[in-house]
Design a protein around this motif. Structure first.
Motif, PDB file in Angstrom:
ATOM      1  N   LEU A   1       0.795  -1.227   0.000  1.00 51.08           N
ATOM      2  CA  LEU A   1       0.000   0.000   0.000  1.00 51.08           C
ATOM      3  C   LEU A   1       0.829   1.279   0.000  1.00 51.08           C
ATOM      4  O   LEU A   1       0.293   2.361  -0.254  1.00 51.08           O
ATOM      5  CB  LEU A   1      -0.914   0.037   1.242  1.00 51.08           C
TER       6      LEU A   1
ATOM      7  N   GLU B   1       3.032   5.310   3.716  1.00 53.63           N
ATOM      8  CA  GLU B   1       2.162   6.372   4.226  1.00 53.63           C
ATOM      9  C   GLU B   1       0.726   5.902   4.435  1.00 53.63           C
ATOM     10  O   GLU B   1      -0.060   6.585   5.115  1.00 53.63           O
ATOM     11  CB  GLU B   1       2.180   7.561   3.265  1.00 53.63           C
ATOM     12  N   ASN B   2       0.383   4.742   3.902  1.00 51.46           N
ATOM     13  CA  ASN B   2      -0.978   4.242   4.002  1.00 51.46           C
ATOM     14  C   ASN B   2      -1.115   3.073   4.983  1.00 51.46           C
ATOM     15  O   ASN B   2      -2.129   2.365   4.981  1.00 51.46           O
ATOM     16  CB  ASN B   2      -1.491   3.825   2.626  1.00 51.46           C
TER      17      ASN B   2
ATOM     18  N   LEU C   1      -4.998   1.830   4.706  1.00 54.53           N
ATOM     19  CA  LEU C   1      -5.841   2.693   3.888  1.00 54.53           C
ATOM     20  C   LEU C   1      -5.662   2.333   2.416  1.00 54.53           C
ATOM     21  O   LEU C   1      -4.822   2.917   1.718  1.00 54.53           O
ATOM     22  CB  LEU C   1      -5.501   4.163   4.121  1.00 54.53           C
TER      23      LEU C   1
ATOM     24  N   GLY D   1      -6.288   2.029  -1.630  1.00 58.21           N
ATOM     25  CA  GLY D   1      -6.739   2.993  -2.624  1.00 58.21           C
ATOM     26  C   GLY D   1      -7.553   2.376  -3.732  1.00 58.21           C
ATOM     27  O   GLY D   1      -8.158   3.110  -4.528  1.00 58.21           O
TER      28      GLY D   1
ATOM     29  N   GLU E   1      -5.675  -3.357  -3.776  1.00 55.93           N
ATOM     30  CA  GLU E   1      -5.046  -3.178  -2.463  1.00 55.93           C
ATOM     31  C   GLU E   1      -5.903  -3.774  -1.349  1.00 55.93           C
ATOM     32  O   GLU E   1      -5.361  -4.293  -0.365  1.00 55.93           O
ATOM     33  CB  GLU E   1      -4.759  -1.697  -2.230  1.00 55.93           C
TER      34      GLU E   1
ATOM     35  N   ARG F   1      -9.777   6.514   1.269  1.00 57.29           N
ATOM     36  CA  ARG F   1      -9.056   6.869   0.029  1.00 57.29           C
ATOM     37  C   ARG F   1      -9.806   6.408  -1.220  1.00 57.29           C
ATOM     38  O   ARG F   1      -9.579   6.948  -2.309  1.00 57.29           O
ATOM     39  CB  ARG F   1      -7.655   6.242   0.029  1.00 57.29           C
TER      40      ARG F   1
END
Length: 526
Positions: A28, A31-32, A61, A63, A67, A110
């Motif tokens: 991912l 940062e996610n 998170l 996107g 994912e 997201r």
């Protein structure tokens, strides 16, 4: 409102092993994937559970669908329980907090694309991260002829709200009923399309729910059987005219007569939206300050309620609903409403009319929901008791009859006030059912309020059970308790959904404990 979102005390977490974190970050992007202190924004900000509040071990998170599927593969490989949320803002019911320590919250915010808006057939195709405010802004910017249905607070997910059986205040206010054609990633990682969407390339994918064979869309409402990654949402064409109506009655005992006056109009379609009936305390919580009426830390009584009524020019009970169509149709519906309301002693009807293309800025704040305009106005009710604002909700399903609702109102008020809280709430009437709501505002840093809330909710559930009723949703802390109250056939429905859980989610990783459904052998009651 940032001050309302600090992380409450939590139980010690169960960390996610380093190899799993590396795999998630590879899939991912670093940062996610949030770990350790970075998960603070995904802990119930209104928690009354103290150290028993469950914090996630991490947050992913995604996107896109690929994912989401990668998360499921990694979670299965490493036996990590998942807790999917669309936006995580279901604060009165637990927010984004999972049920099981060591869980990875799968936050879909997201995935926030509005994939299409079909003006001819009045349907939008959305990802789960799309909020009511985002959808409304898109429709206004494109001069769409469509009007969304919105709940009390517009910051949440359109799809997430529908999947939790949330509702709004237009003729399309039953949000779950407006879903058509879901894309769902199963716990195994397989992507499934429901209804006509199961026919590849079908132009009716989001227009007809039935498809061929059993309908399965309902399996994904309030469930742990998959992650919905997109859905069609039916919307209402903007009417030529609308009337926002309110009815006030002066006495507590007028509730039954008000309900019985409105119910026939809902059943025959004269009133096209649901009808929300709120007491004076909930009106005051939305627009006033408690200290102006009740300085003592005791439940607000009827003498003080009389001051609220005088100050804000409201009734003891206050109904709100909408009428829609051409001006001639609105006028005809309004005539029927006037006749029905005139039979209720002391009732006062107020009406504001709007053209369908009204500028949202010109709409009275009290009428926004009836016109499909999202806002954050109702956030302030959490601050009614002062301190660090918080609230939780009790949501009960009832028949829409004055007799049943009057009994429920007395029982709810008795239990709420016994724990020192104000009975602020009311009832939302649909043609054939009603939702009874008590909004319990409290100070989440008050050492008296938190345990009182924990005591109150089970007592409300018991009071409901004594009436043969039950909530339709609950805070995560009480999901098992509510599930036991759906007890017909020695809990035959629970046994069925448990068998489905074992078949669909053999690893038991998808939202264990949601709505009281656990993989075999993992229920706390075992």
């Amino acid at each position: 409102m940032a001050t309302m979102l600090a992380m409450p005390p939590c139980a010690p977490g169960v960390p996610i092993e380093a190899a799993a974190v590396r795999a998630l970050r590879d899939a991912l992007g670093s940062e996610n994937v949030l770990i350790d202190d970075a998960v603070a924004g995904h802990v119930d900000p209104y928690s009354f559970m103290g150290p028993e509040t469950v914090a996630p071990a991490g947050v992913a998170l995604p996107g896109d669908v690929a994912e989401v599927q990668a998360i499921l593969r990694i979670a299965t490989d490493h036996a990590i329980p998942l807790w999917p949320v669309s936006a995580g803002r279901n604060y009165a019911y637990g927010g984004a907090s999972p049920r099981v320590a060591g869980s990875l919250v799968v936050d879909l915010r997201r995935m926030n694309r509005i994939l299409s808006v079909d003006e001819e057939c009045a349907v939008a195709v959305l990802e789960p991260g799309v909020t009511f405010m985002q959808l409304h802004a898109r429709l206004r910017a494109t001069r769409s002829r469509l009007m969304p249905s919105v709940p009390d607070i517009g910051w949440g997910s359109v799809i997430g709200n529908a999947l939790e059986r949330g509702f709004g205040y237009t003729p399309y206010g039953d949000h779950a009923a407006q879903l058509c054609g879901l894309d769902v990633v199963l716990p195994t990682g397989e992507l499934v399309h429901t209804g006509m969407a199961a026919k590849a390339g079908s132009p009716a994918a989001h227009l007809y729910k039935g498809g061929y064979g059993p309908s399965v869309e309902g399996l994904y409402l309030q469930s742990s059987f998959g992650i919905v990654t997109q859905a069609g949402v039916w919307m209402m064409p903007r009417p030529a005219a609308a009337a926002a109506c309110s009815v006030q009655v002066p006495r507590s005992d007028d509730l039954a007569a008000l309900v019985d006056a409105l119910r026939p109009l809902l059943i025959d379609g004269t009133i096209q939206s649901n009808a929300v009936i709120g007491n004076a305390a909930i009106v005051a919580a939305a627009i006033g300050e408690r200290a102006d009426f009740c300085e003592a830390d005791v439940p607000i009584d009827d003498d003080r309620i009389a001051r609220v009524m005088e100050r804000f020019h409201v009734g003891y009970w206050n109904a709100r609903f909408g009428l829609y169509g051409t001006q001639a149709l609105v006028d005809a519906r309004l005539a029927a409403v006037r006749a029905a309301v005139s039979a209720v002693p002391g009732a006062v009807l107020d009406v504001r009319t709007y053209p369908g293309d009204i500028d949202p800025a010109a709409v009275h704040p009290a009428d926004r929901a009836q016109l499909g305009i999202p806002s954050l106005d109702m956030v302030r009710v959490a601050a009614w008791r002062g301190g660090q604002p918080a609230h939780t909700d009790f949501s009960l399903v009832l028949p829409p009859t004055g007799r049943e609702i009057a009994v429920a109102a007395r029982a709810i008020r008795r239990e709420v006030e016994a724990q020192g809280f104000d009975y602020a709430g009311g009832f939302t009437l649909f043609p054939r059912h009603a939702i009874g709501l008590a909004l319990v505002a409290f100070d989440r840093e008050d050492d008296r309020h938190r345990p009182a809330v924990r005591t109150l909710l089970p007592r409300l559930f018991d009071a409901a059970d004594a009436m043969g009723a039950a909530p339709y949703r609950s805070h995560t802390a009480f999901m098992d308790l509510i599930a036991t109250q759906y007890d017909a056939g020695d809990r035959a429905l629970w046994r069925l959904t448990s068998r489905l859980k074992d078949a669909i989610d053999p690893a038991g990783i998808m939202a264990p404990g949601k709505q009281g459904i656990w993989p075999t052998g993992r229920s706390p009651s075992n």
